[in-house]
Motif scaffolding. Sequence first.
Motif, PDB file in Angstrom:
ATOM      1  N   ASN A 112       0.934  -1.266   0.021  1.00  9.24           N
ATOM      2  CA  ASN A 112      -0.017   0.102  -0.050  1.00  9.24           C
ATOM      3  C   ASN A 112       0.948   1.184  -0.080  1.00  9.24           C
ATOM      4  O   ASN A 112       0.695   2.336  -0.630  1.00  9.24           O
ATOM      5  CB  ASN A 112      -0.951   0.125   1.240  1.00  9.24           C
ATOM      6  CG  ASN A 112      -1.924  -1.062   1.003  1.00  9.24           C
ATOM      7  OD1 ASN A 112      -2.599  -1.315   0.077  1.00  9.24           O
ATOM      8  ND2 ASN A 112      -2.162  -1.766   2.282  1.00  9.24           N
ATOM      9  N   THR A 113       1.849   1.234   1.011  1.00  6.52           N
ATOM     10  CA  THR A 113       2.900   2.192   1.008  1.00  6.52           C
ATOM     11  C   THR A 113       4.114   1.829   0.929  1.00  6.52           C
ATOM     12  O   THR A 113       4.534   0.710   1.566  1.00  6.52           O
ATOM     13  CB  THR A 113       2.633   3.186   2.095  1.00  6.52           C
ATOM     14  OG1 THR A 113       2.856   2.481   3.370  1.00  6.52           O
ATOM     15  CG2 THR A 113       1.465   4.010   2.354  1.00  6.52           C
ATOM     16  N   PHE A 136       5.589  -1.718  -9.814  1.00  5.99           N
ATOM     17  CA  PHE A 136       4.650  -2.390  -8.825  1.00  5.99           C
ATOM     18  C   PHE A 136       3.559  -2.658  -9.575  1.00  5.99           C
ATOM     19  O   PHE A 136       2.797  -1.885  -9.639  1.00  5.99           O
ATOM     20  CB  PHE A 136       4.728  -1.586  -7.470  1.00  5.99           C
ATOM     21  CG  PHE A 136       3.911  -2.630  -6.701  1.00  5.99           C
ATOM     22  CD1 PHE A 136       4.193  -3.870  -6.126  1.00  5.99           C
ATOM     23  CD2 PHE A 136       2.437  -2.369  -6.391  1.00  5.99           C
ATOM     24  CE1 PHE A 136       3.546  -4.789  -5.418  1.00  5.99           C
ATOM     25  CE2 PHE A 136       1.805  -3.118  -5.419  1.00  5.99           C
ATOM     26  CZ  PHE A 136       2.141  -4.271  -4.945  1.00  5.99           C
ATOM     27  N   LYS A 137       3.387  -3.926 -10.070  1.00  3.58           N
ATOM     28  CA  LYS A 137       1.930  -4.269 -10.496  1.00  3.58           C
ATOM     29  C   LYS A 137       1.444  -3.426 -11.763  1.00  3.58           C
ATOM     30  O   LYS A 137       0.244  -3.110 -11.349  1.00  3.58           O
ATOM     31  CB  LYS A 137       0.987  -4.656  -9.362  1.00  3.58           C
ATOM     32  CG  LYS A 137       1.356  -5.779  -8.427  1.00  3.58           C
ATOM     33  CD  LYS A 137       0.473  -5.994  -7.473  1.00  3.58           C
ATOM     34  CE  LYS A 137       0.650  -7.207  -6.800  1.00  3.58           C
ATOM     35  NZ  LYS A 137      -0.387  -7.341  -5.673  1.00  3.58           N
ATOM     36  N   ASN A 139       2.345  -0.281 -11.905  1.00  2.27           N
ATOM     37  CA  ASN A 139       2.209   1.099 -11.583  1.00  2.27           C
ATOM     38  C   ASN A 139       3.906   1.531 -11.575  1.00  2.27           C
ATOM     39  O   ASN A 139       4.615   0.824 -11.398  1.00  2.27           O
ATOM     40  CB  ASN A 139       1.893   1.251 -10.303  1.00  2.27           C
ATOM     41  CG  ASN A 139       0.224   1.045 -10.047  1.00  2.27           C
ATOM     42  OD1 ASN A 139      -0.309   1.575 -11.244  1.00  2.27           O
ATOM     43  ND2 ASN A 139      -0.001   0.286  -9.401  1.00  2.27           N
ATOM     44  N   LYS A 141       6.526   4.683 -10.131  1.00  5.73           N
ATOM     45  CA  LYS A 141       6.585   5.559  -9.243  1.00  5.73           C
ATOM     46  C   LYS A 141       8.112   6.053  -9.322  1.00  5.73           C
ATOM     47  O   LYS A 141       9.014   5.328  -9.518  1.00  5.73           O
ATOM     48  CB  LYS A 141       6.304   5.445  -7.819  1.00  5.73           C
ATOM     49  CG  LYS A 141       4.805   4.821  -7.704  1.00  5.73           C
ATOM     50  CD  LYS A 141       3.831   5.930  -7.659  1.00  5.73           C
ATOM     51  CE  LYS A 141       2.382   5.361  -7.495  1.00  5.73           C
ATOM     52  NZ  LYS A 141       1.522   6.346  -7.175  1.00  5.73           N
ATOM     53  N   SER A 155       2.514   5.838  -2.563  1.00  7.04           N
ATOM     54  CA  SER A 155       1.447   5.023  -2.457  1.00  7.04           C
ATOM     55  C   SER A 155       1.146   4.229  -3.525  1.00  7.04           C
ATOM     56  O   SER A 155       1.163   4.984  -4.692  1.00  7.04           O
ATOM     57  CB  SER A 155       0.224   5.883  -1.752  1.00  7.04           C
ATOM     58  OG  SER A 155       0.372   6.351  -0.568  1.00  7.04           O
ATOM     59  N   PHE A 156       0.715   3.014  -3.319  1.00 10.17           N
ATOM     60  CA  PHE A 156       0.008   2.148  -4.596  1.00 10.17           C
ATOM     61  C   PHE A 156      -1.479   1.993  -4.440  1.00 10.17           C
ATOM     62  O   PHE A 156      -1.987   1.714  -3.471  1.00 10.17           O
ATOM     63  CB  PHE A 156       0.871   0.933  -4.573  1.00 10.17           C
ATOM     64  CG  PHE A 156       2.350   1.263  -5.215  1.00 10.17           C
ATOM     65  CD1 PHE A 156       2.686   1.312  -6.571  1.00 10.17           C
ATOM     66  CD2 PHE A 156       3.270   1.362  -4.240  1.00 10.17           C
ATOM     67  CE1 PHE A 156       3.870   1.622  -6.902  1.00 10.17           C
ATOM     68  CE2 PHE A 156       4.490   1.394  -4.533  1.00 10.17           C
ATOM     69  CZ  PHE A 156       4.921   1.650  -5.838  1.00 10.17           C
TER      70      PHE A 156
END
Length: 156
Positions: A112-113, A136-137, A139, A141, A155-156
């Motif tokens: 999540n973070t 990550f999956k 995403n 950043k 955050s994701f």
Amino acid sequence: MKKFLQFTGFLTLILMMSFAEADFYSSMTKVDYVEGSKTLKFTTKMNKEHISDAIKINANTAGFEAEVKKYVNNNFDVYVDGSPKALTFTGSQINGESVWVYFEANGISDINTLKIKNTIMLSTFPKQFNLVNIAFKGNQKTMNFQRGKEVNEVSF
């Protein structure tokens, strides 16, 4: 699109600065999540001369690799959803003027973070700039670190 333009602008700035006479102090870390093994894999690239100055050991000596790994372990911390994660070093190599260090954090089923503390060479070089790109999956950043901004969280 805005992030792409910011990243492209940053890369252009790096290229322009590479032609300047002043040194540019930086490290770049790529973080990839491997869902099958529930692992965050880290690849960090640093300038060989700069890391050698930071750890005060010649890159051609036998203990250089072990000292680089120890240095990165002491200057790079990862927290997933507030919990610190142990880093396991999987290797390193010197390639020309670059030093590559590989490490991972295991047992991560979801994020999540993601908080990272990155102080690589910040105490040695006042203008050091560290960049971390995370995948990550699906995403992407990006985190930036410099003196006064040693910790960053996404955050994701």
